[in-house]
Enzyme design. Structure first.
Site, PDB file in Angstrom:
ATOM      1  N   SER A  20     -97.828  67.002  26.574  1.00 41.82           N
ATOM      2  CA  SER A  20     -97.344  66.303  25.379  1.00 41.82           C
ATOM      3  C   SER A  20     -96.392  65.180  25.787  1.00 41.82           C
ATOM      4  O   SER A  20     -95.416  65.412  26.493  1.00 41.82           O
ATOM      5  CB  SER A  20     -96.591  67.270  24.471  1.00 41.82           C
ATOM      6  OG  SER A  20     -97.496  68.198  23.950  1.00 41.82           O
ATOM      7  N   GLU A  74     -90.928  63.170  25.499  1.00 42.67           N
ATOM      8  CA  GLU A  74     -90.610  64.378  26.276  1.00 42.67           C
ATOM      9  C   GLU A  74     -90.698  64.017  27.762  1.00 42.67           C
ATOM     10  O   GLU A  74     -89.874  64.416  28.568  1.00 42.67           O
ATOM     11  CB  GLU A  74     -91.635  65.455  25.920  1.00 42.67           C
ATOM     12  CG  GLU A  74     -91.500  66.723  26.743  1.00 42.67           C
ATOM     13  CD  GLU A  74     -92.497  67.801  26.313  1.00 42.67           C
ATOM     14  OE1 GLU A  74     -92.779  67.956  25.101  1.00 42.67           O
ATOM     15  OE2 GLU A  74     -92.973  68.515  27.210  1.00 42.67           O
ATOM     16  N   ARG A  97     -86.575  71.129  25.129  1.00 39.82           N
ATOM     17  CA  ARG A  97     -87.054  70.336  26.283  1.00 39.82           C
ATOM     18  C   ARG A  97     -85.913  69.563  26.954  1.00 39.82           C
ATOM     19  O   ARG A  97     -86.086  68.416  27.399  1.00 39.82           O
ATOM     20  CB  ARG A  97     -88.149  69.344  25.862  1.00 39.82           C
ATOM     21  CG  ARG A  97     -89.353  69.972  25.258  1.00 39.82           C
ATOM     22  CD  ARG A  97     -90.220  70.741  26.252  1.00 39.82           C
ATOM     23  NE  ARG A  97     -91.196  71.504  25.522  1.00 39.82           N
ATOM     24  CZ  ARG A  97     -90.986  72.733  25.041  1.00 39.82           C
ATOM     25  NH1 ARG A  97     -89.836  73.367  25.279  1.00 39.82           N
ATOM     26  NH2 ARG A  97     -91.913  73.355  24.367  1.00 39.82           N
TER      27      ARG A  97
HETATM   28  C1  LIG Z   1    -101.955  69.583  30.984  1.00 39.66           C
HETATM   29  C2  LIG Z   1    -100.464  69.761  30.826  1.00 39.66           C
HETATM   30  C3  LIG Z   1     -99.971  70.735  29.959  1.00 39.66           C
HETATM   31  C4  LIG Z   1     -98.599  70.901  29.781  1.00 39.66           C
HETATM   32  N1  LIG Z   1     -98.163  71.866  28.924  1.00 39.66           N
HETATM   33  C5  LIG Z   1     -96.821  72.031  28.744  1.00 39.66           C
HETATM   34  C6  LIG Z   1     -96.336  73.027  27.838  1.00 39.66           C
HETATM   35  O1  LIG Z   1     -97.079  73.766  27.218  1.00 39.66           O
HETATM   36  N2  LIG Z   1     -94.998  73.138  27.688  1.00 39.66           N
HETATM   37  C7  LIG Z   1     -94.128  72.350  28.374  1.00 39.66           C
HETATM   38  O2  LIG Z   1     -92.909  72.491  28.196  1.00 39.66           O
HETATM   39  N3  LIG Z   1     -94.560  71.409  29.245  1.00 39.66           N
HETATM   40  C8  LIG Z   1     -95.885  71.241  29.444  1.00 39.66           C
HETATM   41  N4  LIG Z   1     -96.330  70.282  30.314  1.00 39.66           N
HETATM   42  C9  LIG Z   1     -95.366  69.423  31.016  1.00 39.66           C
HETATM   43  C10 LIG Z   1     -94.923  69.932  32.398  1.00 39.66           C
HETATM   44  O3  LIG Z   1     -95.938  70.686  33.020  1.00 39.66           O
HETATM   45  C11 LIG Z   1     -93.638  70.763  32.330  1.00 39.66           C
HETATM   46  O4  LIG Z   1     -92.571  70.058  31.763  1.00 39.66           O
HETATM   47  C12 LIG Z   1     -93.249  71.230  33.747  1.00 39.66           C
HETATM   48  O5  LIG Z   1     -92.294  72.227  33.646  1.00 39.66           O
HETATM   49  C13 LIG Z   1     -92.695  70.100  34.613  1.00 39.66           C
HETATM   50  O6  LIG Z   1     -92.587  70.598  35.924  1.00 39.66           O
HETATM   51  P1  LIG Z   1     -92.842  69.665  37.191  1.00 39.66           P
HETATM   52  O7  LIG Z   1     -92.574  70.467  38.409  1.00 39.66           O
HETATM   53  O8  LIG Z   1     -94.180  69.038  37.122  1.00 39.66           O
HETATM   54  O9  LIG Z   1     -91.708  68.604  36.955  1.00 39.66           O
HETATM   55  P2  LIG Z   1     -91.718  67.049  37.361  1.00 39.66           P
HETATM   56  O10 LIG Z   1     -92.679  66.328  36.485  1.00 39.66           O
HETATM   57  O11 LIG Z   1     -91.911  66.922  38.818  1.00 39.66           O
HETATM   58  O12 LIG Z   1     -90.240  66.650  36.958  1.00 39.66           O
HETATM   59  C14 LIG Z   1     -89.843  66.653  35.598  1.00 39.66           C
HETATM   60  C15 LIG Z   1     -88.331  66.331  35.529  1.00 39.66           C
HETATM   61  O13 LIG Z   1     -87.613  67.381  36.160  1.00 39.66           O
HETATM   62  C16 LIG Z   1     -86.841  66.881  37.259  1.00 39.66           C
HETATM   63  N5  LIG Z   1     -86.913  67.905  38.320  1.00 39.66           N
HETATM   64  C17 LIG Z   1     -88.003  68.328  38.980  1.00 39.66           C
HETATM   65  N6  LIG Z   1     -87.665  69.288  39.855  1.00 39.66           N
HETATM   66  C18 LIG Z   1     -86.325  69.482  39.737  1.00 39.66           C
HETATM   67  C19 LIG Z   1     -85.379  70.345  40.373  1.00 39.66           C
HETATM   68  N7  LIG Z   1     -85.745  71.214  41.316  1.00 39.66           N
HETATM   69  N8  LIG Z   1     -84.071  70.258  39.991  1.00 39.66           N
HETATM   70  C20 LIG Z   1     -83.673  69.380  39.038  1.00 39.66           C
HETATM   71  N9  LIG Z   1     -84.524  68.528  38.414  1.00 39.66           N
HETATM   72  C21 LIG Z   1     -85.839  68.585  38.756  1.00 39.66           C
HETATM   73  C22 LIG Z   1     -87.514  65.574  37.656  1.00 39.66           C
HETATM   74  O14 LIG Z   1     -86.596  64.701  38.305  1.00 39.66           O
HETATM   75  C23 LIG Z   1     -87.954  65.054  36.282  1.00 39.66           C
HETATM   76  O15 LIG Z   1     -86.877  64.455  35.608  1.00 39.66           O
HETATM   77  C24 LIG Z   1     -97.697  70.098  30.512  1.00 39.66           C
HETATM   78  C25 LIG Z   1     -98.202  69.133  31.409  1.00 39.66           C
HETATM   79  C26 LIG Z   1     -99.553  68.965  31.563  1.00 39.66           C
HETATM   80  C27 LIG Z   1    -100.061  67.942  32.556  1.00 39.66           C
END
Ligand SMILES: Cc1cc2nc3c(=O)[nH]c(=O)nc-3n(C[C@H](O)[C@H](O)[C@H](O)COP(=O)(O)OP(=O)(O)OC[C@H]3O[C@@H](n4cnc5c(N)ncnc54)[C@H](O)[C@@H]3O)c2cc1C
Length: 298
Positions: free
Chosen positions: A220, A290, A171
Site C-alpha cells: 500500500s 505510507e 505505520r
Molecule cells: C506486496 C507487498 C505487501 C505488503 N503488505 C504489507 C502489509 O500488509 N502491512 C504492512 O504494514 N506493510 C506491508 N508491506 C510493506 C512492507 O513490506 C512493510 O512495511 C515491511 O515491514 C518493510 O520492511 P523492509 O525490511 O522491506 O523495510 P525497508 O523497505 O527496507 O525500510 C522501510 C523503512 O524502515 C527503515 N528501516 C529498515 N530497517 C531498519 C532497521 N533495522 N532499523 C531502523 N530502521 C530501519 C528504512 O530506513 C525505511 O525508512 C507490503 C509490501 C509489499 C511489497
C-alpha cells in the site's frame, strides 16, 4: 581507521557506488555511495565504530521505500541477507534479529505453537523494517507483541529498550535519529487451538485474491485516512490502470503502484503526486504516503 583498513578488518562486504535496483521491491532507484552488508552483529558494531561517516541509512528488504533516481549519499547498511538468528526463550518469549524475514517469523512462531504473529505471513519485509514501520494487517501490528528491542547507534553502541519507551502509531514509530533496530523480543500466547497454520493459509489466500502479489510494488502506497480506505478513494475516481511512464495503478488494488522494467523512481513519485492531487481536488482529503522516500532526485 581509514577505508582500506576497515575493508580488511570486516567479515561482511563493503562496496562503493552500488546500484540499489536489486535492493527494493519496485526495482528502481540510483546508487548508494557506500553499501555495507554486515556478516553478523559484531561485524556491524565494528563497522559503525570505525566508519566515521554520518548519513547512515538502514535497509531491510526494501519493500516500503522509494529510492530516488539520484541515489543515496553516505552509507546504506542492508540487513536483507544477515542478522537472522532467533532464540526461543521461556514463557512464550522469542527473540529475532532484525534481518529476519517477516514471513519466516510467522512460520517459526507457528511451528513453536506460539500465536500472535501469523499476520506477518504475507508481509515481504524484514523485522527491522517492520519495526520501523509498525507493519500490520488483518487487525494486528508488529509492536503489539514486542516487549523489548535492541538498538544500535551510529557509533556501534548497543542499547536495550522497553516497548514503553517508544511512541507507537499507525505505520509509524518515533525512533531517535541515528538509532536502528537490530533485535526484538516478543511475548506470544501459547496456541491452545493449534490453528496457526490454518490462520496463515487463510491470510495468504485472502491476499492472493485481493492484491497483485508477485508484481513489483511496495504494497500500500498510502495510509488509510480516518474513516476512509485509500484504495476506495482512488478507485472511486476511476484511476485504476492510470499510468505515468513505467508506473501504473494496479487494476486489482488501487492503493498499489506497479512498476515495469522501464520505470524510474521519478515515474512512481509523479504518479504518487498525481493521485494525491486528484483525491484532494475531488474529495478534499489528503492522502499521506505510507512508503518512505529516500535519497536524492537527479
Ligand atoms: C506486496 C507487498 C505487501 C505488503 N503488505 C504489507 C502489509 O500488509 N502491512 C504492512 O504494514 N506493510 C506491508 N508491506 C510493506 C512492507 O513490506 C512493510 O512495511 C515491511 O515491514 C518493510 O520492511 P523492509 O525490511 O522491506 O523495510 P525497508 O523497505 O527496507 O525500510 C522501510 C523503512 O524502515 C527503515 N528501516 C529498515 N530497517 C531498519 C532497521 N533495522 N532499523 C531502523 N530502521 C530501519 C528504512 O530506513 C525505511 O525508512 C507490503 C509490501 C509489499 C511489497
Amino acid at each position: 581507521m581509514n577505508f582500506e583498513h576497515i575493508k580488511k578488518n570486516i567479515r561482511g562486504k563493503i562496496r562503493e557506488n552500488v546500484s540499489l535496483k536489486n535492493y527494493n521491491t519496485w526495482k528502481v532507484g540510483g546508487e548508494a555511495e557506500y553499501f555495507f552488508e554486515p556478516y553478523d552483529l559484531n561485524d556491524l558494531k565494528f563497522f559503525l565504530a570505525n566508519f566515521q561517516k554520518t548519513n547512515i541509512t538502514f535497509l531491510g528488504n526494501g519493500s516500503n521505500v522509494l529510492i530516488r533516481d539520484g541515489g543515496i549519499q553516505g552509507c546504506v547498511i542492508c540487513l536483507k541477507n544477515t542478522l537472522k538468528d532467533y532464540e526461543v526463550l521461556k514463557d512464550g518469549e522469542i527473540s529475532f534479529e532484525a534481518g529476519f524475514s517477516c514471513m519466516k517469523i510467522a512460520q517459526i512462531t507457528a511451528r513453536n505453537n506460539l500465536s500472535g504473529l501469523e499476520f506477518l505471513c504475507g508481509v515481504p519485509g524484514s523485522l527491522g523494517g517492520a519495526l520501523a514501520m509498525n507493519a500490520g494487517c488483518y487487525g494486528g501490528n508488529v509492536w503489539e507483541k514486542v516487549t523489548k528491542v535492541v538498538l544500535i547507534n551510529e557509533q556501534g553502541i548497543l542499547r536495550e529498550r522497553n516497548k514503553k519507551e517508544f511512541k507507537i502509531g499507525y505505520r509509524n514509530v518515533e525512533l531517535e535519529k541515528g538509532s536502528f533496530f537490530v533485535k526484538a523480543i516478543f511475548k506470544l500466547d501459547q496456541n491452545l487451538l493449534n490453528n496457526s497454520q490454518e490462520i496463515i493459509k487463510n491470510f495468504l489466500e485472502d491476499r492472493r485474491k485481493k492484491q497483485p502479489t508477485g508484481l513489483p510494488s511496495c504494497g500500500s502506497v498510502f495510509k488509510n485516512p480516518d474513516h476512509h480506505h485509500a484504495a476506495n478513494l482512488i478507485d472511486s475516481l476511476g484511476l485504476k490502470g492510470f499510468k505515468i511512464g513505467g508506473a501504473h495503478i494496479s487494476t486489482k488494488h488501487a492503493n498499489f503502484i506497479i512498476s515495469d522494467k522501464s520505470a524510474s523512481s521519478n515515474d512512481i513519485e509523479k504518479l504518487i503526486e498525481y493521485i494525491q492531487k486528484k483525491v484532494y481536488e475531488e474529495k478534499n482529503i489528503f492522502l499521506e504516503t505510507e512508503v518512505k522516500f529516500v535519497g536524492n532526485n537527479i
